[in-house]
Design an enzyme around this catalytic site. Structure first.
Site, PDB file in Angstrom:
ATOM      1  CD  GLU A   1      37.185  43.682  41.089  1.00 35.70           C
ATOM      2  OE1 GLU A   1      37.615  43.838  39.931  1.00 35.70           O
ATOM      3  OE2 GLU A   1      37.707  44.201  42.086  1.00 35.70           O
TER       4      GLU A   1
ATOM      5  CB  SER B   1      36.369  46.836  39.021  1.00 34.17           C
ATOM      6  OG  SER B   1      37.468  47.713  38.871  1.00 34.17           O
TER       7      SER B   1
ATOM      8  CG  ASP C   1      41.379  42.079  41.132  1.00 34.48           C
ATOM      9  OD1 ASP C   1      42.195  41.232  41.522  1.00 34.48           O
ATOM     10  OD2 ASP C   1      40.451  42.510  41.834  1.00 34.48           O
TER      11      ASP C   1
ATOM     12  CB  CYS D   1      44.558  50.630  36.937  1.00 28.17           C
ATOM     13  SG  CYS D   1      45.037  49.057  36.179  1.00 28.17           S
TER      14      CYS D   1
ATOM     15  CB  CYS E   1      47.309  45.386  42.634  1.00 25.91           C
ATOM     16  SG  CYS E   1      48.190  46.394  41.414  1.00 25.91           S
ATOM     17  CG  ASP E   2      42.768  45.134  42.560  1.00 26.63           C
ATOM     18  OD1 ASP E   2      43.560  45.214  41.618  1.00 26.63           O
ATOM     19  OD2 ASP E   2      41.708  45.766  42.592  1.00 26.63           O
ATOM     20  CE  LYS E   3      39.736  42.318  45.488  1.00 28.39           C
ATOM     21  NZ  LYS E   3      40.377  43.007  44.384  1.00 28.39           N
TER      22      LYS E   3
END
Length: 561
Positions: free
Chosen positions: A450, A476, A84, A197, A125-127
């Site tokens: 985002e 985000s 992302d 992150c 991560c994320d998705k």
């Protein structure tokens, strides 16, 4: 022989008719004894692009070791993954959220074409994480999730820091507050190596919530990527999946409605990313559990905010780990009867028994507060409704300045993120304004990008205590400030956000959970009736197909079953 007949994998390993299948597997290097064991698919989202995923090839080896030690046979396959941060603020971000369904589809394809007895889901991560969990919910074969772990904090100008501060430094640089040399310091030192992150952003929020959901082992969300204990956890995860197959514990035995409520409660205690209000309802939807954005409002008042983690506070995920991690928070919530400790977990025992086994406790009360001494009396997220968001909107109230908890100001409207960022960076946004970014929802974007570049520019230029931002897009987990997203219905669906004009007054009252356009009902309806039909921004490829079938944000941006 009876046990063999009950295995899914018998469809590709047992009997004379499966000689061709075994022949192909022998070409891979598998031997007779491996065909007799439970066969475990390892869904590995390793790539050399995402820092959170660049080390997963090494963790896979530890997972395989655990599977072999427990009497299983591992088989590794790969899925895609979008970073992302790298996709931010350009067309690439349109592909991030929609990759979630693609990843779930890839798991279904692989696990049905090759009938594994169980799955280990490896992502950071994320998705990618919710995509994996959606796949597990749909398939409903024994499954367990393992994160690659969080990145340790970087060190810039004598302070611990993370990627969020690099985005904010861009705004500070544009405003002349820091030099080009200082910006380079952030760029080169904020992200020191492997891992997701380092703050309580979307990736780490989802990794930690997976523990409350029951789909990962203790400390999955907080052991840093570079610690040897992450390798130990990978071995334990591989060992545990064989036990889950033996006990016939499946994802839908674990991911019950109450388990989702446990995850939402933890989300409030952590002050997690607003993206969870997309992913939790989506995972639940595919597990045939009814959860929507408005369910989060049930927890905002009764679950206090117990941590102060970046971007809202000074601590990072490594600090959470050393303070006792999610197990410590869950134990505190169970003690006060705020969550249900009887829910089953991939540990093979109900949550309360698992926490007792590992001796869960708060080890640093400055990082993890008790319920008697919370950071905030209410949860980290708040659901807002009103004539501007009839189906709801979400804000990370733990990251909003006190003076912006109530705000009224004139709208400045943009029909894309790029237009808004340009205006912010060129100093065209004045004090008191409510920035409106629309046609960035699931259909309108398409892909619901985002807005981190926009919100970071606001913070970097020092306006986070002076202006608000609302959008039918999303944020985000690194976002802070009066940023209200997921406005539903979205502009592309003729939601009220589509009829806002420059200068219209918008009233935001986070404590009262309200967001309203100060127009009469008649004026609002007349404007909605006068809207033209939405013309898709993209009419070919995956995004065009996605926009045609995706639901609204309040339902998790999901596909029809």
């Amino acid at each position: 022989m009876k046990e063999q007949m009950e295995k899914r994998s018998n469809l590709m390993t047992q009997g004379p008719q499966r000689a061709p299948h075994r022949s192909l597997l022998r070409a891979d290097g598998f031997d007779d004894w491996e065909f007799e064991r439970p066969i475990i698919g390892i869904a590995n989202s390793f790539n050399e692009i995402i820092p959170g995923h660049m080390h997963l090839d090494k963790l896979v080896q530890a997972v395989k070791a655990g599977i072999y030690a427990a009497g299983g046979t591992p088989m590794v396959f790969n899925t895609i993954g979008v970073c992302d941060g790298i996709a931010m603020n350009h067309e690439g971000m349109k592909y991030s959220l929609c990759s979630r369904e693609h990843i779930a589809d890839s798991l279904e394809i692989m696990a049905m074409a090759h009938p594994f007895d169980g799955l280990v889901l490896l992502a950071s991560c994320d998705k990618i994480i919710p995509g994996m969990l959606i796949g597990a919910a749909r398939l409903n074969i024994p499954s367990i999730f393992l994160s690659g772990g969080p990145m340790i904090a970087g060190r810039v100008l004598g302070k611990d820091t993370g990627l969020d501060k690099v985005f904010e430094a861009v705004g500070s640089h544009a405003a002349g507050k820091i030099t080009t040399s200082e910006l380079m310091e952030y760029e080169c030192n904020a992200c020191p190596g492997a891992g997701s992150c380092s703050g309580m952003f979307t990736a780490n929020t989802m990794s930690n919530l997976s523990e409350a959901l029951g789909m990962s082992l203790p400390f999955n969300g907080s052991i840093p990527a570079v610690y040897s204990r992450r390798t130990h956890l990978a071995k334990q995860t591989g060992f545990k999946i064989v036990e889950l197959i033996t006990k016939k514990i499946k994802p839908r035995d674990i991911m019950t409605k109450q388990a989702f409520y446990n995850a939402i409660a933890l989300d409030m205690a952590l002050g997690g990313s607003t993206n969870t209000t997309l992913h939790i309802p989506a995972i639940a939807y595919y597990a045939d559990v009814d959860i929507t954005l408005k369910d989060f409002s049930l927890f905002t008042e009764k679950i206090p905010h117990l941590t102060s983690l970046a971007p809202a506070g000074p601590h990072h995920i490594e600090d959470l780990y050393h303070a006792g991690g999610v197990p410590a928070i869950l134990s505190e919530l169970i003690r006060a009867k705020r969550i249900d400790g009887k829910q089953m977990t991939v540990y093979g025992k109900p949550m309360e028994e698992m926490l007792n086994d590992i001796g869960a406790e708060i080890k640093n009360s400055s990082v993890i507060r008790s319920l008697d001494n919370p950071v905030h009396e209410t949860g980290g997220l708040a659901v807002l409704t009103g004539n501007l968001a009839p189906d709801g909107a979400i804000v990370k109230q733990a990251a909003v300045a006190e003076n912006m908890m109530k705000h009224e100001g004139p709208a400045k409207v943009f029909d894309s993120e790029e237009e808004a960022v340009t205006a912010i960076m060129e100093g065209k946004i004045k004090k008191g304004i409510v920035i409106v970014i629309r046609y960035e929802g699931p259909k309108g974007g398409p892909g619901m990008r985002e807005m981190l570049s926009a919100t970071s520019a606001i913070v970097g230029t020092g306006m986070d205590k002076e202006v608000a931002l609302i959008t039918d897009g999303r944020f985000s987990g690194a976002t802070r400030g009066a940023a209200i997203g997921h406005i539903s219905p979205e502009a592309a669906a003729k939601g009220p956000i589509a009829i806002v004009k420059d200068g219209d007054m918008i009233e935001i009252d986070i404590p009262a959970k309200k967001i309203n356009l100060k127009l009469s009902e008649r004026e609002i309806q007349e404007r909605i009736d006068g809207l033209p039909e939405f013309t898709p921004k993209i009419d070919t490829g995956y995004l065009a197909r996605y926009a045609k079938i995706v639901s609204s944000a309040d339902k998790g941006a999901v596909f029809p079953k």
